[in-house]
Design a protein around this motif. Structure first.
Motif, PDB file in Angstrom:
ATOM      1  N   ASP A 114       0.849  -1.184   0.000  1.00 16.73           N
ATOM      2  CA  ASP A 114       0.000   0.000   0.000  1.00 16.73           C
ATOM      3  C   ASP A 114       0.893   1.245   0.000  1.00 16.73           C
ATOM      4  O   ASP A 114       1.369   1.683   1.041  1.00 16.73           O
ATOM      5  N   GLU A 115       1.113   1.813  -1.172  1.00 13.57           N
ATOM      6  CA  GLU A 115       2.043   2.946  -1.282  1.00 13.57           C
ATOM      7  C   GLU A 115       1.511   4.191  -0.572  1.00 13.57           C
ATOM      8  O   GLU A 115       2.286   4.989  -0.038  1.00 13.57           O
ATOM      9  N   ALA A 116       0.196   4.367  -0.544  1.00 14.04           N
ATOM     10  CA  ALA A 116      -0.381   5.512   0.164  1.00 14.04           C
ATOM     11  C   ALA A 116      -0.097   5.406   1.652  1.00 14.04           C
ATOM     12  O   ALA A 116       0.180   6.417   2.322  1.00 14.04           O
ATOM     13  N   PHE A 117      -0.141   4.185   2.195  1.00 10.82           N
ATOM     14  CA  PHE A 117       0.162   4.000   3.614  1.00 10.82           C
ATOM     15  C   PHE A 117       1.638   4.284   3.891  1.00 10.82           C
ATOM     16  O   PHE A 117       1.970   4.943   4.876  1.00 10.82           O
ATOM     17  N   ILE A 118       2.523   3.799   3.045  1.00 12.31           N
ATOM     18  CA  ILE A 118       3.951   4.068   3.228  1.00 12.31           C
ATOM     19  C   ILE A 118       4.201   5.575   3.241  1.00 12.31           C
ATOM     20  O   ILE A 118       4.936   6.093   4.082  1.00 12.31           O
ATOM     21  N   GLN A 119       3.564   6.294   2.306  1.00 12.58           N
ATOM     22  CA  GLN A 119       3.752   7.749   2.250  1.00 12.58           C
ATOM     23  C   GLN A 119       3.207   8.430   3.501  1.00 12.58           C
ATOM     24  O   GLN A 119       3.804   9.379   4.020  1.00 12.58           O
ATOM     25  N   PHE A 173       8.735   8.914  -1.925  1.00 12.80           N
ATOM     26  CA  PHE A 173       9.581   7.758  -2.197  1.00 12.80           C
ATOM     27  C   PHE A 173       9.289   7.167  -3.576  1.00 12.80           C
ATOM     28  O   PHE A 173       8.235   7.388  -4.165  1.00 12.80           O
ATOM     29  N   LYS A 174      10.238   6.389  -4.064  1.00 15.86           N
ATOM     30  CA  LYS A 174      10.068   5.653  -5.306  1.00 15.86           C
ATOM     31  C   LYS A 174      10.534   4.218  -5.076  1.00 15.86           C
ATOM     32  O   LYS A 174      11.614   3.988  -4.532  1.00 15.86           O
ATOM     33  N   ILE A 175       9.710   3.254  -5.474  1.00 15.35           N
ATOM     34  CA  ILE A 175      10.086   1.843  -5.383  1.00 15.35           C
ATOM     35  C   ILE A 175      10.784   1.456  -6.681  1.00 15.35           C
ATOM     36  O   ILE A 175      10.237   1.633  -7.773  1.00 15.35           O
ATOM     37  N   LEU A 176      11.996   0.928  -6.559  1.00 13.22           N
ATOM     38  CA  LEU A 176      12.800   0.588  -7.727  1.00 13.22           C
ATOM     39  C   LEU A 176      12.719  -0.883  -8.103  1.00 13.22           C
ATOM     40  O   LEU A 176      12.983  -1.247  -9.257  1.00 13.22           O
ATOM     41  N   SER A 177      12.394  -1.748  -7.128  1.00  8.61           N
ATOM     42  CA  SER A 177      12.373  -3.180  -7.427  1.00  8.61           C
ATOM     43  C   SER A 177      11.575  -3.920  -6.367  1.00  8.61           C
ATOM     44  O   SER A 177      11.246  -3.380  -5.317  1.00  8.61           O
ATOM     45  N   GLY A 178      11.265  -5.180  -6.656  1.00  4.04           N
ATOM     46  CA  GLY A 178      10.657  -6.058  -5.669  1.00  4.04           C
ATOM     47  C   GLY A 178       9.151  -5.985  -5.567  1.00  4.04           C
ATOM     48  O   GLY A 178       8.549  -6.706  -4.764  1.00  4.04           O
ATOM     49  N   VAL A 179       8.510  -5.119  -6.371  1.00 10.65           N
ATOM     50  CA  VAL A 179       7.052  -4.986  -6.350  1.00 10.65           C
ATOM     51  C   VAL A 179       6.538  -5.024  -7.790  1.00 10.65           C
ATOM     52  O   VAL A 179       7.038  -4.300  -8.660  1.00 10.65           O
ATOM     53  N   PHE A 180       5.541  -5.858  -8.032  1.00  3.51           N
ATOM     54  CA  PHE A 180       4.934  -5.965  -9.364  1.00  3.51           C
ATOM     55  C   PHE A 180       3.434  -6.039  -9.221  1.00  3.51           C
ATOM     56  O   PHE A 180       2.910  -6.827  -8.433  1.00  3.51           O
ATOM     57  N   GLU A 181       2.758  -5.166  -9.938  1.00  2.00           N
ATOM     58  CA  GLU A 181       1.288  -5.088  -9.904  1.00  2.00           C
ATOM     59  C   GLU A 181       0.777  -4.958  -8.472  1.00  2.00           C
ATOM     60  O   GLU A 181      -0.217  -5.572  -8.089  1.00  2.00           O
ATOM     61  N   ALA A 194      13.769  -2.369  -3.253  1.00  3.57           N
ATOM     62  CA  ALA A 194      14.623  -1.189  -3.163  1.00  3.57           C
ATOM     63  C   ALA A 194      13.751   0.058  -3.223  1.00  3.57           C
ATOM     64  O   ALA A 194      12.886   0.180  -4.091  1.00  3.57           O
ATOM     65  N   LEU A 195      13.997   0.960  -2.303  1.00  3.28           N
ATOM     66  CA  LEU A 195      13.171   2.167  -2.183  1.00  3.28           C
ATOM     67  C   LEU A 195      14.095   3.357  -1.974  1.00  3.28           C
ATOM     68  O   LEU A 195      15.046   3.284  -1.183  1.00  3.28           O
ATOM     69  N   VAL A 196      13.830   4.453  -2.677  1.00  2.00           N
ATOM     70  CA  VAL A 196      14.705   5.625  -2.591  1.00  2.00           C
ATOM     71  C   VAL A 196      13.889   6.885  -2.307  1.00  2.00           C
ATOM     72  O   VAL A 196      12.741   7.013  -2.757  1.00  2.00           O
ATOM     73  N   ILE A 197      14.470   7.795  -1.532  1.00  2.00           N
ATOM     74  CA  ILE A 197      13.852   9.086  -1.200  1.00  2.00           C
ATOM     75  C   ILE A 197      14.865  10.179  -1.526  1.00  2.00           C
ATOM     76  O   ILE A 197      15.953  10.221  -0.943  1.00  2.00           O
ATOM     77  N   GLU A 198      14.547  11.048  -2.449  1.00  2.20           N
ATOM     78  CA  GLU A 198      15.479  12.106  -2.823  1.00  2.20           C
ATOM     79  C   GLU A 198      15.495  13.208  -1.760  1.00  2.20           C
ATOM     80  O   GLU A 198      14.458  13.560  -1.195  1.00  2.20           O
ATOM     81  N   ASN A 199      16.689  13.743  -1.494  1.00  4.11           N
ATOM     82  CA  ASN A 199      16.821  14.925  -0.643  1.00  4.11           C
ATOM     83  C   ASN A 199      16.560  16.164  -1.484  1.00  4.11           C
ATOM     84  O   ASN A 199      17.039  16.259  -2.620  1.00  4.11           O
ATOM     85  N   GLN A 200      15.814  17.127  -0.921  1.00  6.21           N
ATOM     86  CA  GLN A 200      15.414  18.301  -1.694  1.00  6.21           C
ATOM     87  C   GLN A 200      15.921  19.621  -1.126  1.00  6.21           C
ATOM     88  O   GLN A 200      16.178  20.558  -1.859  1.00  6.21           O
TER      89      GLN A 200
END
Length: 356
Positions: free
Chosen positions: A36-41, A64-72, A81-87
């Motif tokens: 649940d990406e909304a929950f993670i956010q 955040f952006k999920i780069l791998s390990g999740v499909f559909e 793999a999950l990444v969060i850019e510094n702004q």
């Protein structure tokens, strides 16, 4: 340098406070888990800076952006793999400490150990890294949901202002105020105290209490991998934490065994305890009662006042904090405590399945 936590549900975090990004790789998440990406956010939003007048004003959306390990929308069983850019890095705010050690920070010990350090916001030792833990903890929470496990943390103390015991509080009200204390009157006093400390260019510490409900009986090991020992390790690995106690904790020393023992009874076929001084853990193993513990956070080390110190050459000098910092860390620490607790429980849940 160790950057990995967990045995089966394992995370490895990466990135620095003022680098391009931070992130986490989660290994061991079972396949088929709905992500649940909304929950993670929403979990990241609870931790992010700039959310109120009593937190640092650094502006990070922590998207955040999920780069791998999740499909559909579901985990595949491969590393996530999950990444969060510094702004909103302002590295110039730290140029004055390029060769100076800030009191009660990791500056001196880090440089003494590694011979090099990223002075911009503390680099790897910055609490900015905990955003990655919160993201991983959110996925652990999604796994625990399938087993009806609930984790709720809240601010129970700021300075000498303490809320009533958790059993008298409605924990659903934790997010109703900016200090994350579910007792409205105590919360109001806490907010006023933190705001005054901020105006005084100082900082103050506090306590986060965490309550875990519906934990299955049998999580944890009886010798070195006791459940409470692993929770303690996880909590003491959070920036600024100075203490951990579970169950009756240090207050238990005031009682006799006849007062402190948790007597068993049969509750319609379920074995329960009449009291819960054990904090839901006996012999290092969960007994099904509420797990509850306190985590003590020191006053934030960066203060906007002159302090005596030395530089890397041993010369005595003074240093004063600059930039944007929390006057009290505990409001933003609540989701971090929950995340680390979730990682511990998720790991032990998977480990328990291998023994049955």
């Amino acid at each position: 340098m160790s950057n990995v936590y967990g045995t089966l549900f394992k995370i490895s975090t990466f990135g620095e406070s003022h680098g391009p990004a931070i992130g986490v790789v989660i290994d061991g998440c079972p396949p088929g888990l709905a992500i649940d990406e909304a929950f993670i956010q929403s979990e990241l939003d609870r931790r992010k800076p700039g959310q109120s007048k009593i937190t640092t004003q650094r502006k990070e959306d922590d998207v955040f952006k999920i780069l791998s390990g999740v499909f559909e929308g579901k985990s595949t069983g491969t590393p996530i793999a999950l990444v969060i850019e510094n702004q909103d890095q302002r590295s110039k705010d730290y140029s004055h400490i390029a060769e100076t050690f800030r009191p009660s920070h990791a500056d001196y010990t880090y440089e003494a150990k590694y011979g090099v350090r990223d002075y911009r916001g503390g680099g790897r030792s910055s609490a900015r890294e905990t955003a990655a833990r919160v993201a991983a903890g959110a996925i652990a929470k999604l796994l625990l949901r399938k087993h009806n496990v609930e984790i709720n943390a809240f601010v129970s103390q700021v300075g000498d202002l303490a809320a009533p015991h958790y059993t008298t509080l409605d924990l659903s009200k934790t997010e109703d105020n900016i200090v994350r204390c579910p007792d409205p009157s105590t919360a109001e006093s806490m907010i006023a105290l933190i705001d005054q400390v901020r105006l005084d260019r100082d900082t103050i510490g506090g306590v986060v209490t965490c309550v875990i409900k519906n934990t299955p009986v049998g999580l944890g090991e009886p010798v070195f991998d006791k459940l409470h020992a692993e929770l303690g390790k996880a909590m003491l690995g959070i920036n600024a934490v100075k203490g951990f106690e579970y169950g009756s904790g240090f207050e238990g020393v005031k009682l006799r065994g006849s007062q402190h023992n948790d007597e068993f009874y049969n509750d319609g076929g379920r074995i329960r305890t009449k009291t819960n001084f054990s904090g839901g853990i006996q012999g290092g193993i969960s007994n099904g009662e509420d797990i509850y513990f306190n985590v003590a956070f020191k006053p934030v080390a960066t203060i906007m006042q002159d302090q005596s110190t030395v530089d890397k050459h041993g010369n005595e000098t003074t240093v004063s904090g600059k930039g944007r910092h929390d006057p009290c860390v505990v409001p933003r620490a609540v989701p971090i405590v929950e995340a680390m607790a979730a990682l511990v429980l998720a790991d032990f849940l998977l480990r328990d399945k291998t023994t049955k």
